[in-house]
Motif scaffolding. Structure first.
Motif, PDB file in Angstrom:
ATOM      1  N   ASP A   7      25.306 -36.810 -24.779  1.00 39.36           N
ATOM      2  CA  ASP A   7      23.861 -36.612 -24.652  1.00 39.36           C
ATOM      3  C   ASP A   7      23.570 -36.096 -23.245  1.00 39.36           C
ATOM      4  O   ASP A   7      23.638 -36.859 -22.270  1.00 39.36           O
ATOM      5  N   LEU A   8      23.248 -34.815 -23.129  1.00 37.19           N
ATOM      6  CA  LEU A   8      23.012 -34.199 -21.826  1.00 37.19           C
ATOM      7  C   LEU A   8      21.721 -33.391 -21.895  1.00 37.19           C
ATOM      8  O   LEU A   8      21.577 -32.512 -22.738  1.00 37.19           O
ATOM      9  N   HIS A   9      20.782 -33.706 -21.016  1.00 39.77           N
ATOM     10  CA  HIS A   9      19.474 -33.060 -21.041  1.00 39.77           C
ATOM     11  C   HIS A   9      19.527 -31.653 -20.464  1.00 39.77           C
ATOM     12  O   HIS A   9      20.356 -31.339 -19.599  1.00 39.77           O
ATOM     13  N   ALA A  10      18.612 -30.826 -20.906  1.00 41.55           N
ATOM     14  CA  ALA A  10      18.576 -29.433 -20.468  1.00 41.55           C
ATOM     15  C   ALA A  10      18.418 -29.316 -18.961  1.00 41.55           C
ATOM     16  O   ALA A  10      19.061 -28.474 -18.319  1.00 41.55           O
ATOM     17  N   GLU A  11      17.560 -30.156 -18.384  1.00 49.52           N
ATOM     18  CA  GLU A  11      17.351 -30.047 -16.933  1.00 49.52           C
ATOM     19  C   GLU A  11      18.614 -30.387 -16.153  1.00 49.52           C
ATOM     20  O   GLU A  11      18.847 -29.848 -15.061  1.00 49.52           O
ATOM     21  N   ASP A  12      19.457 -31.254 -16.704  1.00 47.93           N
ATOM     22  CA  ASP A  12      20.720 -31.569 -16.033  1.00 47.93           C
ATOM     23  C   ASP A  12      21.707 -30.408 -16.156  1.00 47.93           C
ATOM     24  O   ASP A  12      22.504 -30.163 -15.234  1.00 47.93           O
ATOM     25  N   ILE A  13      21.670 -29.698 -17.277  1.00 45.32           N
ATOM     26  CA  ILE A  13      22.516 -28.514 -17.413  1.00 45.32           C
ATOM     27  C   ILE A  13      22.098 -27.470 -16.382  1.00 45.32           C
ATOM     28  O   ILE A  13      22.936 -26.863 -15.706  1.00 45.32           O
ATOM     29  N   LEU A  14      20.795 -27.265 -16.235  1.00 43.03           N
ATOM     30  CA  LEU A  14      20.307 -26.283 -15.266  1.00 43.03           C
ATOM     31  C   LEU A  14      20.638 -26.689 -13.841  1.00 43.03           C
ATOM     32  O   LEU A  14      20.975 -25.852 -13.001  1.00 43.03           O
ATOM     33  N   ALA A  15      20.534 -27.985 -13.551  1.00 42.68           N
ATOM     34  CA  ALA A  15      20.722 -28.451 -12.174  1.00 42.68           C
ATOM     35  C   ALA A  15      22.189 -28.552 -11.785  1.00 42.68           C
ATOM     36  O   ALA A  15      22.555 -28.234 -10.647  1.00 42.68           O
ATOM     37  N   ARG A  16      23.055 -29.007 -12.735  1.00 46.13           N
ATOM     38  CA  ARG A  16      24.437 -29.310 -12.364  1.00 46.13           C
ATOM     39  C   ARG A  16      25.476 -28.483 -13.090  1.00 46.13           C
ATOM     40  O   ARG A  16      26.583 -28.279 -12.590  1.00 46.13           O
ATOM     41  N   GLY A  17      25.146 -28.042 -14.295  1.00 45.67           N
ATOM     42  CA  GLY A  17      26.117 -27.340 -15.104  1.00 45.67           C
ATOM     43  C   GLY A  17      26.461 -28.128 -16.354  1.00 45.67           C
ATOM     44  O   GLY A  17      25.835 -29.145 -16.677  1.00 45.67           O
ATOM     45  N   HIS A  18      27.479 -27.667 -17.058  1.00 47.54           N
ATOM     46  CA  HIS A  18      27.865 -28.303 -18.325  1.00 47.54           C
ATOM     47  C   HIS A  18      29.278 -28.871 -18.160  1.00 47.54           C
ATOM     48  O   HIS A  18      29.506 -29.695 -17.260  1.00 47.54           O
ATOM     49  N   VAL A  19      30.227 -28.435 -18.969  1.00 46.73           N
ATOM     50  CA  VAL A  19      31.596 -28.957 -18.854  1.00 46.73           C
ATOM     51  C   VAL A  19      32.188 -28.595 -17.494  1.00 46.73           C
ATOM     52  O   VAL A  19      32.976 -29.361 -16.926  1.00 46.73           O
ATOM     53  N   ASN A  20      31.796 -27.456 -16.943  1.00 47.70           N
ATOM     54  CA  ASN A  20      32.312 -27.070 -15.619  1.00 47.70           C
ATOM     55  C   ASN A  20      31.933 -28.094 -14.547  1.00 47.70           C
ATOM     56  O   ASN A  20      32.688 -28.326 -13.599  1.00 47.70           O
ATOM     57  N   ALA A  21      30.779 -28.735 -14.693  1.00 45.31           N
ATOM     58  CA  ALA A  21      30.369 -29.769 -13.738  1.00 45.31           C
ATOM     59  C   ALA A  21      31.262 -31.003 -13.854  1.00 45.31           C
ATOM     60  O   ALA A  21      31.564 -31.662 -12.849  1.00 45.31           O
ATOM     61  N   ILE A  22      31.698 -31.327 -15.084  1.00 44.07           N
ATOM     62  CA  ILE A  22      32.622 -32.454 -15.263  1.00 44.07           C
ATOM     63  C   ILE A  22      33.954 -32.143 -14.584  1.00 44.07           C
ATOM     64  O   ILE A  22      34.547 -33.001 -13.909  1.00 44.07           O
ATOM     65  N   LEU A  23      34.423 -30.905 -14.739  1.00 43.26           N
ATOM     66  CA  LEU A  23      35.681 -30.512 -14.107  1.00 43.26           C
ATOM     67  C   LEU A  23      35.594 -30.645 -12.589  1.00 43.26           C
ATOM     68  O   LEU A  23      36.522 -31.157 -11.948  1.00 43.26           O
ATOM     69  N   ALA A  24      34.489 -30.193 -12.018  1.00 50.35           N
ATOM     70  CA  ALA A  24      34.341 -30.275 -10.565  1.00 50.35           C
ATOM     71  C   ALA A  24      34.373 -31.723 -10.104  1.00 50.35           C
ATOM     72  O   ALA A  24      35.023 -32.053  -9.096  1.00 50.35           O
ATOM     73  N   ARG A  25      33.702 -32.592 -10.834  1.00 50.79           N
ATOM     74  CA  ARG A  25      33.683 -34.006 -10.430  1.00 50.79           C
ATOM     75  C   ARG A  25      35.055 -34.637 -10.624  1.00 50.79           C
ATOM     76  O   ARG A  25      35.506 -35.446  -9.809  1.00 50.79           O
TER      77      ARG A  25
END
Length: 514
Positions: free
Chosen positions: A253-271
Motif C-alpha cells: 500500500d503506497l500512496h501517490a504522493e509518496d511515489i512522487l516524493a520518494r519514488g517506487h521500487v527504486n526508492a526501496i533499493l536506495a534504502r
C-alpha cells in the motif's frame, strides 16, 4: 556501460548490450563489440544498466490512482512489471471491479499482472459490497495476465479445511498459477500445513526467526516498504548471501504522493543499499527473484533471450532513473514519459458506489454508562493496534464526549454499500495529540478491507458533515473543522481512486477549500 548481472549478483564493467525485436540478443565485453552495426546506438556514459524493476505485491487502489495513471507515475521510477491484487475494489464492486482492473491494465507500458482476490469479504462478519466464492472467480482464471490467487489471509480457514477457500486454491493450482500468502505470526506445524497446500510467499511477517521458518518451508519472503507499513530495516538482517534468492520487494500500500516524493521500487533499493545490502543483490530482489517466484518467463534479467525491459540509472546508490526501455522501446528519458497512456472507460456503477443511509446524531451516540471503556490505541508506523482499558468522561446522559477527553476521539464505521444503516462506534487513542482535542473530523471511504466509510472526530456535527461530504463526492476523503469543510479529495472510482494524474495539482493529498 556497467551491467548488473542478477544471476551472479555482480556488476559487469564495460559491456555492450545488443537488442533486437524487443529482446536482448547479447551482452558482450565492449572490446568484443566496440562499434555494433545497429539502427540506433545509445551511449550510456558508463552508467549502470539494470533490468526493469518489479513490485511483487501491491494494491493499485491504495495509490488512489487508476491503472493508467499508476503506470504514468511508476514508469519514470523504473518499474516495468507489478503483481496487483484488486482486493480493495473487489470488496466494493465484486467481479465488475476485477474486470475493470484487468481491462484498464491492458496495453500499458507497465505490465500489470493480476492476483485474483481470495477473501472477499475479508472475514465473515464484515459488511462488504460483494461476496466472491470459488464459482464467482471461475471464469477469470483463463484471463491474460492473471498470475495468482491473491493473499490467502484466512489462515484459520485454510487450516480448518474451509471448502470454498480450498476450491479457490485448487482452481489456481489447476490453472498453473501461484498461491500468495498472508500469514503474520504463523510458525511451527501450522506454517508447515499452510505451505504444504502450495502457498508460496508472504509479505506480512517481520519476526526474524519466523522469517527463517518461512524460507525453510520453501516460501518466498516479500520485504514490504509502503506508506504505513515498512519492514525493510527489520527484515534485512535475515538476508544472507545464501538465502537472498528467496527475497523480493513489494510496496503493498503506497500512496501517490509518496511515489512522487520518494519514488517506487527504486526508492526501496536506495534504502536497502544504504542499510548495507550489496547493490547487485538488491537489484536481484527487485527483478529476477520476483520473476522466478511467479514463473514469469524471460523477464527480470539482462541476458540473451530475455525481454529488453531495461533501466539506465545515474548510480547504484540513490537509484535515480535516467532512461527506461520496455520491449526495447524507449519509454522514459530523464523523467519524461515518452509514450501516450490513454484512459479507459469506467463502468458507471463503479462511479456511483456509495449507497449510504445518511447517519444522524443519534446514530453516533456512544453510551459508556460505567465511565470505563475499551479503547483502540494507534501505534505509530504499525498496522496493529493496542487494546487499552481507560476511564473516560461522559456527558450528563452517560454518552462519551470527545471534547471532554483530550487525546481521545470518537470513531465510527458506517456501512456504505447497501444502505443498511449499520454503524459501529468506538473510541480512538493516539489519533489526536496527547492532551489535545482533534478539533474537527476526518471521514474516508478508504477503509481496509470492506471500505465502508470511517469517520473520526471530536464533534458529532463535524463528523456528520465529513460523512455527507464523502457521500456527495461518491467517495473520497473530507476534513472538517468547526462546521466547515476545509479540505477534501474526490475518489469517485469505487470510492478508492481519483480520475486525476499523480502530477496534477488536484491530486495533492488534499484539495484546500477557501
Amino acid at each position: 556501460m556497467r551491467v548488473v548481472d542478477v544471476f551472479g549478483r555482480e556488476v559487469l564493467e564495460d559491456r555492450t548490450v545488443l537488442v533486437g525485436d524487443g529482446h536482448i540478443l547479447a551482452v558482450l565485453p565492449f572490446a568484443d563489440c566496440p562499434a555494433p552495426e545497429a539502427r540506433e546506438v545509445v551511449d550510456c556514459k558508463n552508467r549502470p544498466l539494470v533490468p526493469g524493476l518489479m513490485d511483487a505485491h501491491l494494491h493499485i487502489e491504495s495509490t488512489m490512482l487508476t491503472p493508467q495513471n499508476f503506470a504514468r507515475a511508476v514508469l519514470p521510477c523504473g518499474t516495468t512489471e507489478v503483481v496487483a491484487d484488486p482486493h480493495e475494489i473487489a470488496n466494493v464492486c465484486g467481479v465488475a471491479g476485477i474486470r475493470y482492473m484487468l481491462d484498464a491494465g491492458r496495453d500499458l507500458p507497465v505490465r500489470i499482472h493480476i492476483a485474483l482476490p481470495s477473501c472477499v469479504p475479508c472475514t465473515p462478519f464484515e459488511d462488504a459490497g460483494a461476496v466472491l466464492d470459488a464459482r464467482a472467480l471461475a471464469d477469470l482464471w483463463t484471463e491474460d495476465r492473471v498470475c495468482s490467487l491473491g493473499e490467502v489471509m484466512n489462515v484459520p480457514g485454510v487450516l480448518a479445511g474451509d471448502g470454498d477457500l480450498l476450491a479457490k486454491m485448487e482452481a489456481a493450482r489447476a490453472s498453473g498459477h501461484v498461491l500468495d500468502g498472508h500469514c503474520p505470526g504463523l510458525k511451527g506445524r501450522a506454517l508447515q500445513a499452510y505451505a504444504a497446500l502450495g502457498i508460496g510467499n508472504d509479505h506480512e511477517e517481520t519476526d526474524c526467526e519466523i522469517l527463517k521458518e518461512h524460507i525453510r518451508a520453501g516460501m518466498y519472503v516479500f520485504v514490504r516498504e509502503g506508506s504505513a507499513a515498512r519492514s525493510l530495516e527489520r527484515v534485512l538482517p535475515v538476508v544472507t548471501e545464501a538465502n537472498a534468492h528467496r527475497f523480493c520487494f513489494c510496496t503493498d500500500d503506497l500512496h501517490a504522493e509518496d511515489i512522487l516524493a520518494r519514488g517506487h521500487v527504486n526508492a526501496i533499493l536506495a534504502r536497502a543499499v544504504r542499510l548495507g545490502l550489496p547493490a547487485p543483490c538488491a537489484v536481484a530482489m527487485a527483478t529476477i527473484n520476483t520473476a522466478q517466484c511467479y514463473g514469469f518467463e524471460k523477464v527480470g534479467a539482462i541476458a540473451p533471450g530475455y525481454v529488453a525491459n531495461l533501466v539506465l540509472l545515474e548510480d547504484l546508490q540513490d537509484f535515480r532513473v535516467h532512461t527506461v526501455w520496455t520491449e526495447g522501446v524507449c519509454r522514459v528519458q530523464e523523467g519524461e514519459v515518452l509514450v501516450s497512456v490513454e484512459a479507459s472507460d469506467i463502468p458507471e456503477p463503479l462511479l456511483h458506489s456509495v449507497h449510504l443511509k445518511t447517519p444522524d446524531r443519534a446514530s453516533l451516540a456512544l453510551a459508556v454508562p460505567s465511565g470505563r471503556a475499551r479503547v483502540i490505541g494507534l501505534l505509530p508506523g504499525d498496522l496493529c493496534t493496542a487494546e487499552r482499558i481507560m476511564d473516560v468522561k461522559t456527558d450528563s446522559a452517560g454518552f462519551f464526549s470527545p471534547e471532554d477527553n483530550p487525546g481521545l476521539c470518537k470513531i465510527a464505521v458506517l456501512e456504505r454499500h447497501k444502505s443498511l444503516g449499520l454503524a459501529g462506534l468506538g473510541i480512538l487513542d493516539g489519533y489526536a495529540r496527547p492532551g489535545l482535542s482533534l478539533g474537527g473530523a476526518l471521514a474516508t471511504s478508504i477503509s481496509h478491507d470492506s471500505h465502508n466509510i470511517v469517520v473520526a472526530g471530536s464533534r458529532d456535527e463535524d463528523m456528520l458533515l465529513a460523512v455527507q461530504t464523502v457521500e456527495r463526492m461518491n467517495g473520497g476523503i473530507a476534513l472538517v473543522r468547526n462546521g466547515a469543510v476545509v479540505a477534501s479529495v474526490c475518489l469517485p472510482v469505487a470510492g478508492l481512486m481519483s480520475l486525476d494524474r499523480a502530477n496534477s495539482p488536484a491530486h495533492a493529498p488534499f484539495v484546500r477549500v477557501g
